[in-house]
Design a protein around this motif. Sequence first.
Motif, short mmCIF file in Angstrom:
data_model
loop_
_atom_site.label_atom_id
_atom_site.label_comp_id
_atom_site.label_asym_id
_atom_site.label_seq_id
_atom_site.Cartn_x
_atom_site.Cartn_y
_atom_site.Cartn_z
N VAL A 180 0.83 -1.20 0.00
CA VAL A 180 0.00 0.00 0.00
C VAL A 180 0.87 1.25 0.00
N GLU A 181 1.97 1.22 0.73
CA GLU A 181 2.88 2.37 0.73
C GLU A 181 3.40 2.65 -0.68
N GLU A 226 0.60 4.16 -2.62
CA GLU A 226 0.34 5.53 -2.19
C GLU A 226 1.32 6.50 -2.85
N GLN A 227 2.57 6.11 -2.91
CA GLN A 227 3.58 6.96 -3.54
C GLN A 227 3.28 7.17 -5.02
N ASN A 266 0.32 6.73 -6.69
CA ASN A 266 -0.94 7.41 -6.94
C ASN A 266 -0.91 8.87 -6.49
N SER A 267 -0.09 9.20 -5.53
CA SER A 267 0.03 10.61 -5.12
C SER A 267 0.61 11.45 -6.25
N THR A 273 -7.53 7.69 -2.27
CA THR A 273 -6.98 7.61 -0.91
C THR A 273 -7.84 6.71 -0.04
N LEU A 292 -7.19 3.11 -0.90
CA LEU A 292 -5.90 2.66 -0.36
C LEU A 292 -5.99 2.43 1.15
N GLU A 293 -6.75 3.27 1.84
CA GLU A 293 -6.95 3.06 3.28
C GLU A 293 -7.64 1.73 3.54
N LYS A 340 -5.29 -1.25 3.13
CA LYS A 340 -4.39 -1.47 4.26
C LYS A 340 -4.96 -2.49 5.25
#
Length: 543
Positions: free
Chosen positions: A60-61, A64-65, A67-68, A77, A80-81, A84
């Motif tokens: 997920v990290e 996140e990187q 998709n940000s 977001t 992704l939460e 997790k």
Amino acid sequence: MNVVPQPLPGGSALAGDYINRYETVAHLYGGDFRDKESRSKRAAWLDGSEQLRAGRADMVECLEQYNSRHNAHPAVTASLELLKQPGTLAVTGGQQSGLFTGPLLVVYKAMTIIQAAKEAAAQLGRPVVPLFWIAGEDHDWDEVNHTYVLNRSQEITRIKLDKPEDTRTSVSEIKIGEEHWKLLAEQLDGLLQESEFKPQIMQFVAESSQAGASMSDAFAKLMGSLFGRFGLILLDSADPNLRRLEQPFFATLLERNDELETAYLKSAAEITGAGYELQAAVTAGCANLFYIHEGTRLLLYKKDGRYADRKDTVSFTLEELQQQLEAYPQRFSNNVLTRPLMQDYVLPVLATVLGQGEIAYWAIPHHAFGVVGGEMPLILPRMSFTVIEGTLHKHMDKYQLTFEDVYKGLDERRQQWLAAQDELELEQRFEEAKAAFTTLYEPLVEQLGMIQAGLLKLGNNNKDKILDQISFLQAKAKDAVEKQNEAALRQWERIEFSLMPSGKPQERVYNLMYYLNRYGPEWIDGLMTIEPEFSGLHRIIYM
């Protein structure tokens, strides 16, 4: 927007049987996508095999990187939460990054992924997130460097980006200069009709390709702008951060390479033995892994106890290759047969959305999943559509044409219609004139031959020249009739160009930019309200 079912003939025989006669090919797949129990069974297996996959938090990290940078939307977001959390599953699907998102089928695949994840979450009573896998590690530039749009005159037009450098590196590694992106945007701008939505469309096209983006980066930004609000997570298979997470599984693929080869060959024999064609190459001695050497992606083969490419540009023992993997995981890349296994390692895949060709080749790694301790995920056929605009629908009604007529080809129907417009029956009268002339002239020529042998040949030549002249005038008369009906024939042409460009289904050729420009970005929202249908049935969207 009215949607009606319309079967689309053709496609892979194996995929056709998977969709329509699953019981005949069940031994080649992991479960029937129509069976709710199969979903529950797959979810239970994923719960019990969490330890076999990459760490959820690390994955997920990584997402996140990525998709940000390319897909920063609150709904993403939120997805992704959810991911997790232990127990959250994913519905996946992917495609090579294409110019301006590539053909419409890419949009339909993203739609299917989102809708299928939503349905599965409701059925299973647990979070299921949608994820689109961008195959950025592929190096087939010629497959992604162009797209087709309907221009202002409703004609098929190709936009192409020449390769900036002559290498076989992955598409995600090829950086495109801003001047090239600007030129492409100008071409698109010139082809699209003026509309109230055009400034907005051109703006997000420009924003997607800023700062010398790669094809994959621009693709991700466009897909994010279209589907980020629906929570669609994006992943690039060439992401260096992802490659570090994949490193342990690449080690497994090397350690069990001979077993995997046996499994692929076994599946291939079962597929061909059942009378189907293989949709991907299965070659004895192939490691089914790529090694990236000086920017070039080289497919590895096993020979004489070593791993080398066809030209021996690189050559390693197994131990040396394992050392390379430990030190440089970014140098390793999956091929079409190992990517399904890798996807199952990094993500809790409940189901994956595939087109017909993909459904066929996914049967090849069926046994390979067992070699690495996995199980094949469920496969959902991608939703399939043809868009028929209102004006074209009226034209089809006017000429009494069905979609099936267009699919089969309109040449014969068009000629029949044109002949019916010939009120003077010129075609028939010309043929009668030629027949009458031949009837009168041939006996005369034969009699001339009795006077002098040379006159027979001369007479026949003379007859042929006269018939040629009549045929010439006949062709000119036909051209005149066509000219007289030019506007109507143009309507026939537009029907064909729009629905079956170059004899191919619309969704495999045209880009969505024409439709966004015509109907606005809300067109996507309209598509997302269409009732989900996961049986592989083709449908017509009447605008």
